[in-house]
Design a protein around this motif. Structure first.
Motif, PDB file in Angstrom:
ATOM      1  N   ARG A   4       0.572  -0.987  -0.449  1.00 21.75           N
ATOM      2  CA  ARG A   4       0.177  -0.082  -0.138  1.00 21.75           C
ATOM      3  C   ARG A   4       0.874   1.065   0.203  1.00 21.75           C
ATOM      4  O   ARG A   4      -0.027   2.738  -0.071  1.00 21.75           O
ATOM      5  CB  ARG A   4      -0.901   0.323   1.091  1.00 21.75           C
ATOM      6  N   ARG A   5       1.823   0.949   0.170  1.00 25.91           N
ATOM      7  CA  ARG A   5       2.831   2.302  -0.115  1.00 25.91           C
ATOM      8  C   ARG A   5       4.217   2.285  -1.389  1.00 25.91           C
ATOM      9  O   ARG A   5       4.824   1.274  -1.051  1.00 25.91           O
ATOM     10  CB  ARG A   5       4.028   1.981   1.525  1.00 25.91           C
ATOM     11  N   GLU A  75      -0.732   1.804   5.537  1.00 22.46           N
ATOM     12  CA  GLU A  75      -1.136   4.074   5.280  1.00 22.46           C
ATOM     13  C   GLU A  75      -0.870   4.288   6.701  1.00 22.46           C
ATOM     14  O   GLU A  75      -1.924   3.801   7.821  1.00 22.46           O
ATOM     15  CB  GLU A  75      -2.604   2.908   4.451  1.00 22.46           C
TER      16      GLU A  75
END
Length: 136
Positions: A4-5, A75
């Protein structure tokens, strides 16, 4: 892809500056869709007194991979902390590089479980580890 990063290998390696990761020479070498890999030298920093790769150094590599992989799956202000790590040391290594490969077994809202396989330069499995993390 599970990440997600956004991160590059350069950025991940910079995270090791000034801490145990850098001290032991751990370097991230591959960030795939579902796998994170890093290497660690087997040298005077990572050997035990009998000339073999120290089991604790293998655990540092495993926990580093699982913790960074876990963070990549979060996140915003979320953080990842280790809850439990176990490792089975299967083969002695005296020199060269070992390579750890980390894959998710479980990615939940509160916990993650990571499987880390560490192999010698010939590709022989020398350590199998599992890390459980909590998201905070």
């Amino acid at each position: 892809m599970i990440w997600r990063r956004e991160a590059s290998l350069e950025a991940l390696n910079a995270m090791g500056n000034g801490n145990m990761v850098g001290l032991l020479g751990i370097r991230f070498v591959h960030l795939g869709d579902e796998v994170l890999e890093a290497t660690m030298p087997v040298d005077e920093r990572t050997r035990q007194p009998f000339g073999l790769l120290h089991g604790g150094a293998s655990v540092v590599l495993a926990e580093t991979l699982g913790s960074v992989a876990g963070w990549l799956c979060t996140e915003g202000e979320q953080k990842v902390v280790g809850l439990e790590v176990n490792a089975n040391h299967l083969r002695a290594v005296r020199e060269g590089l070992v390579r750890g490969s980390c894959r998710a077994l479980h990615l939940g809202r509160r916990h993650q479980v990571w499987q880390i396989e560490i192999a010698d330069e010939a590709g022989r499995l020398c350590c199998s580890a599992r890390l459980t993390t909590a998201l905070v």
